[in-house]
Design a protein around this motif. Structure first.
Motif, mmCIF file in Angstrom:
data_model
loop_
_atom_site.group_PDB
_atom_site.id
_atom_site.type_symbol
_atom_site.label_atom_id
_atom_site.label_comp_id
_atom_site.label_asym_id
_atom_site.label_seq_id
_atom_site.Cartn_x
_atom_site.Cartn_y
_atom_site.Cartn_z
ATOM 1 N N GLY A 83 13.291 7.257 3.072
ATOM 2 C CA GLY A 83 14.600 7.757 2.654
ATOM 3 C C GLY A 83 15.700 6.774 3.000
ATOM 4 N N LYS A 84 16.804 7.282 3.546
ATOM 5 C CA LYS A 84 17.940 6.420 3.873
ATOM 6 C C LYS A 84 17.719 5.639 5.150
ATOM 7 N N ASP A 85 16.815 6.112 6.022
ATOM 8 C CA ASP A 85 16.617 5.470 7.318
ATOM 9 C C ASP A 85 15.518 4.420 7.213
ATOM 10 N N LEU A 86 15.815 3.334 6.502
ATOM 11 C CA LEU A 86 14.844 2.269 6.307
ATOM 12 C C LEU A 86 15.042 1.190 7.362
ATOM 13 N N ASP A 87 13.957 0.774 8.001
ATOM 14 C CA ASP A 87 13.997 -0.288 8.994
ATOM 15 C C ASP A 87 13.063 -1.412 8.566
ATOM 16 N N LEU A 88 13.606 -2.630 8.523
ATOM 17 C CA LEU A 88 12.796 -3.820 8.337
ATOM 18 C C LEU A 88 12.460 -4.351 9.723
ATOM 19 N N ILE A 89 11.183 -4.463 10.043
ATOM 20 C CA ILE A 89 10.744 -4.859 11.382
ATOM 21 C C ILE A 89 10.161 -6.264 11.319
ATOM 22 N N VAL A 90 10.707 -7.165 12.141
ATOM 23 C CA VAL A 90 10.290 -8.562 12.150
ATOM 24 C C VAL A 90 9.685 -8.888 13.511
ATOM 25 N N LYS A 91 8.458 -9.391 13.501
ATOM 26 C CA LYS A 91 7.799 -9.862 14.724
ATOM 27 C C LYS A 91 7.267 -11.258 14.452
ATOM 28 N N ALA A 92 7.521 -12.188 15.382
ATOM 29 C CA ALA A 92 7.124 -13.570 15.143
ATOM 30 C C ALA A 92 6.959 -14.321 16.455
ATOM 31 N N LEU A 108 8.088 -21.005 13.037
ATOM 32 C CA LEU A 108 7.622 -19.641 13.255
ATOM 33 C C LEU A 108 6.220 -19.483 12.691
ATOM 34 N N SER A 109 5.367 -18.811 13.451
ATOM 35 C CA SER A 109 4.001 -18.558 13.001
ATOM 36 C C SER A 109 3.547 -17.226 13.582
ATOM 37 N N ASP A 110 2.319 -16.821 13.235
ATOM 38 C CA ASP A 110 1.783 -15.546 13.728
ATOM 39 C C ASP A 110 2.838 -14.452 13.564
ATOM 40 N N SER A 111 3.398 -14.388 12.357
ATOM 41 C CA SER A 111 4.583 -13.560 12.129
ATOM 42 C C SER A 111 4.289 -12.471 11.105
ATOM 43 N N LYS A 112 4.974 -11.335 11.276
ATOM 44 C CA LYS A 112 4.801 -10.216 10.361
ATOM 45 C C LYS A 112 6.135 -9.497 10.171
ATOM 46 N N VAL A 113 6.394 -9.132 8.913
ATOM 47 C CA VAL A 113 7.550 -8.314 8.575
ATOM 48 C C VAL A 113 7.037 -7.069 7.872
ATOM 49 N N THR A 114 7.459 -5.896 8.315
ATOM 50 C CA THR A 114 6.983 -4.646 7.724
ATOM 51 C C THR A 114 8.156 -3.765 7.312
ATOM 52 N N ASN A 156 0.861 -1.182 0.000
ATOM 53 C CA ASN A 156 0.000 0.000 0.000
ATOM 54 C C ASN A 156 0.897 1.232 0.000
ATOM 55 N N GLY A 157 1.054 1.830 -1.163
ATOM 56 C CA GLY A 157 1.969 2.959 -1.260
ATOM 57 C C GLY A 157 3.380 2.506 -0.957
ATOM 58 N N THR A 158 4.022 3.157 -0.007
ATOM 59 C CA THR A 158 5.384 2.790 0.364
ATOM 60 C C THR A 158 5.435 1.743 1.471
ATOM 61 N N ASN A 159 4.280 1.322 1.950
ATOM 62 C CA ASN A 159 4.231 0.339 3.026
ATOM 63 C C ASN A 159 4.152 -1.074 2.459
ATOM 64 N N ILE A 160 5.055 -1.930 2.923
ATOM 65 C CA ILE A 160 5.086 -3.326 2.524
ATOM 66 C C ILE A 160 4.955 -4.173 3.785
ATOM 67 N N SER A 161 4.046 -5.138 3.773
ATOM 68 C CA SER A 161 3.895 -6.021 4.927
ATOM 69 C C SER A 161 3.837 -7.472 4.460
ATOM 70 N N PHE A 162 4.579 -8.310 5.171
ATOM 71 C CA PHE A 162 4.575 -9.749 4.941
ATOM 72 C C PHE A 162 3.833 -10.404 6.107
ATOM 73 N N ASP A 163 2.721 -11.069 5.833
ATOM 74 C CA ASP A 163 2.044 -11.880 6.841
ATOM 75 C C ASP A 163 2.476 -13.324 6.625
ATOM 76 N N ASP A 205 11.335 -10.225 18.155
ATOM 77 C CA ASP A 205 11.160 -8.818 17.774
ATOM 78 C C ASP A 205 12.524 -8.312 17.308
ATOM 79 N N ILE A 206 12.673 -8.119 15.985
ATOM 80 C CA ILE A 206 13.956 -7.708 15.424
ATOM 81 C C ILE A 206 13.749 -6.474 14.553
ATOM 82 N N VAL A 207 14.588 -5.480 14.736
ATOM 83 C CA VAL A 207 14.610 -4.307 13.864
ATOM 84 C C VAL A 207 15.902 -4.378 13.046
ATOM 85 N N ILE A 208 15.757 -4.410 11.714
ATOM 86 C CA ILE A 208 16.909 -4.534 10.822
ATOM 87 C C ILE A 208 17.055 -3.232 10.043
ATOM 88 N N PRO A 209 17.920 -2.310 10.480
ATOM 89 C CA PRO A 209 18.156 -1.086 9.704
ATOM 90 C C PRO A 209 18.849 -1.440 8.387
#
Length: 345
Positions: A162-171, A150-156, A132-139, A211-215
């Motif tokens: 811009g340059k400060d992109l964070d990949l957020i993993v919750k599982a 791993l289940s009940d997991s989401k990556v957003t 949705n626009g610039t938002n990407i989500s993996f269910d 809960d992982i934040v991947i810059p």
């Protein structure tokens, strides 16, 4: 088929075939007014497209976090789905991509994801992907980290940052407790083995909260908060001279340290323990590994055959084991004056 009407260009039924049933098809309309774009609409679908096809575009793609993510993280997998692009005059005026400008719905299968050089690859990942626009989500409907399911997991990911992109993993995950040792660098595991502590022999089951934040910016470190509830924990150390049984433990990995604490039976005695392994160089100035145990010495029929038997009375015994580099210290502190005990050996 190209049909040009004044300022309108229309492409219908454009398809790229990648073989073995994989293809992309799309159609689009592009309009200009006085030479300036004011409308671009496109829609299409992808079928069984190998994710690694992105390699072909590395040399022309701009150097950014998304490209680095595709290069360094995606190892395999296929994608199918549909997408819709609708860029209106407002977009061409301010270059802001809103959710209504870009939408997509996809299914990813068989994805292998490498998110850190030190830790295990996430394998056989199946996921629904929404854009949705610039938002990407993996269910994520299924994935494996070692033998942990791993289940009940989401990556957003919001690639409009811009340059400060964070990949957020919750599982959420569950599996054998020993699989958690894959988050401990091999050098640390080997150092412990030299002191007769082999964490790879840990028994029990674990429930994991990830809960992982991947810059995605170059030179940045991942931020970890992985918690585990371990039941039925069992481990022998110091040549099985010390045995841990029926442990109910909580573990945490935050990137800098591993901690484990909880209740168990140690050599048959009810006990509380706290273990910490320091991974960062800053924390390792204090110690590499620390194990603190509080034993509750009390008579028990279940341990009458042990090497050390408490016949009467009660006492708490505090045990400290600290490993720094190659030096280990062991200390016991207690008052046994009101306890009757027997050494069998």
């Amino acid at each position: 088929l190209f049909i040009v009407k004044k300022s309108t260009t229309e492409i219908r039924g454009f398809q790229v075939d990648f073989g073995q049933g994989a293809y992309i098809d799309c159609s689009m309309v592009y309009k200009t007014f006085l030479g300036a774009p004011y409308l671009l609409t496109a829609k299409g679908s992808v079928v069984n497209l190998p994710l690694m096809v992105h390699k072909a575009f590395w040399h022309i793609a701009p150097d950014n976090g998304i490209v680095d993510f595709m290069k360094n993280f995606i190892l395999s997998g296929k994608i199918s789905g549909k997408w819709l692009l609708n860029l209106d005059k407002e977009f061409f005026a301010d270059q802001t991509l809103d959710p209504e400008n870009l939408q997509g719905s996809f299914q990813i299968t068989g994805l292998d994801l490498k998110y850190d050089e030190e830790f295990p690859v996430v394998k056989n990942l199946n996921s629904d992907l929404l854009i949705n626009g610039t938002n990407i989500s993996f269910d994520i409907t299924q994935a494996y980290s070692g033998k942990i399911l791993l289940s009940d997991s989401k990556v957003t990911l919001d690639w409009g940052g811009g340059k400060d992109l964070d990949l957020i993993v919750k599982a959420k995950g569950k599996g054998e407790a020993v699989e958690l040792t894959s988050f401990i660098p091999l050098s640390h595991l080997e150092a412990l083995k030299e002191h007769d502590i082999d964490l790879t022999t840990l028994k029990g089951q674990s429930l994991v909260d990830v809960d992982i934040v991947i810059p995605l910016a170059p030179g940045t470190k991942n931020i970890y908060n992985i918690n585990a509830d371990i039941t039925g924990a069992k481990l022998g150390i110091f040549g099985d001279a010390v045995t841990l049984d029926d442990g109910k433990l909580k573990g945490n990995f935050n990137g800098d340290s591993v901690t484990i604490d909880g209740d168990s039976k140690i050599n048959g005695f009810n006990s509380k323990l706290f273990y910490q392994m320091n991974l960062s160089e800053e924390k390792k100035k204090a110690f590499d590994h620390s194990l603190q145990v509080k034993l509750n010495f009390a008579p028990s029929k279940a341990i009458k055959q042990g090497a050390f038997v408490v016949d009467s009375g009660k006492a708490n015994v505090d045990i400290s084991y600290i490993l720094k580099d190659d030096d280990a210290t062991f200390a016991i502190n207690s008052d046994l004056r009101n306890v009757g005990f027997t050494f069998a050996k």
